[in-house]
Design a protein around this motif. Sequence first.
Motif, mmCIF file in Angstrom:
data_model
loop_
_atom_site.group_PDB
_atom_site.id
_atom_site.type_symbol
_atom_site.label_atom_id
_atom_site.label_comp_id
_atom_site.label_asym_id
_atom_site.label_seq_id
_atom_site.Cartn_x
_atom_site.Cartn_y
_atom_site.Cartn_z
ATOM 1 N N ARG A 108 4.308 -0.529 -11.956
ATOM 2 C CA ARG A 108 5.413 -1.439 -11.682
ATOM 3 C C ARG A 108 6.208 -0.887 -10.487
ATOM 4 N N SER A 109 5.859 -1.357 -9.302
ATOM 5 C CA SER A 109 6.526 -0.883 -8.097
ATOM 6 C C SER A 109 6.529 -1.994 -7.056
ATOM 7 N N LEU A 110 7.364 -1.806 -6.042
ATOM 8 C CA LEU A 110 7.474 -2.743 -4.930
ATOM 9 C C LEU A 110 7.322 -1.986 -3.625
ATOM 10 N N LEU A 111 6.740 -2.627 -2.652
ATOM 11 C CA LEU A 111 6.598 -2.050 -1.312
ATOM 12 C C LEU A 111 7.527 -2.799 -0.373
ATOM 13 N N LEU A 112 8.410 -2.040 0.320
ATOM 14 C CA LEU A 112 9.371 -2.632 1.244
ATOM 15 C C LEU A 112 8.979 -2.336 2.682
#
Length: 267
Positions: A108-112
């Motif tokens: 559960r992660s996001l790439l910015l």
Amino acid sequence: MVLGRTDPDSFERARMQVTDAAAPILDVLVRPVDAMNALVEHGYDLLYLYQENERLRQEVERLMQWQAVARRLEVENSQMRELLTFRRETVKRFVTGRVIGTGGTFVRSLLLNVGEIQGARKGQAAVIGTGLIGRVAEVGLHSSRILLLTDLNSRVPVQIESSRARAILAGDNTAFPRLIYGAANSDLQPGQRVVTSGDAGAFPPGLPIGVVATADESGVRVQLYSSDERPELVRLMDFGLDGILGSAPQGVAPTRSVGSDMRPVRP
């Protein structure tokens, strides 16, 4: 010509008789020509209608594209307004990035699209308009990865705002992370507000996280304010804490930025 001059009446009667006899034949011969002319004219009308229909179709496609752009900008504008409502006086600098990827099924992660050059640092708090969603786990020059609160590796010190009871919010890859190492379940009630406690110097106290969803024999679950795991925009906030961030580089003035536009913070 001689007959027409010598006996014009007879010549006129003879000519009319010939004309009357030929009229039906001429009428039959003219009809196909009129039909052909009408068909050609109808063909021109159909060609015009086809061109007009093609023009209108292209116009509709352009309008649909503008509509999609308008809707995207409306969503982005709404999220920007929500981010502006989330203010903390203790923040030293912040940078707003756009989500360009997710971690996948088991992470559960996001790439910015912001990194060290834009002001992102490891350990910064990642927030949206409704509250905390995670922290910066990895940073590159032009990108950074956000570990969400729901991730299995996420551990955040929290407290119940009303009772000040402390616990650890532990992610387990579900939408409702658990409270562990905290008060007994009987002391908690659904609806109680959960915020960061400020312990361990990871986050400042009081950042909104969610509310208690369930508290029973199976454990305590928290419903996060940030239920959307794929927001469009995320703000990274640096509160100057040493728990995860470490010491800030010497000689670097605190900055605020939106995207890649950075400017010094005025006292």
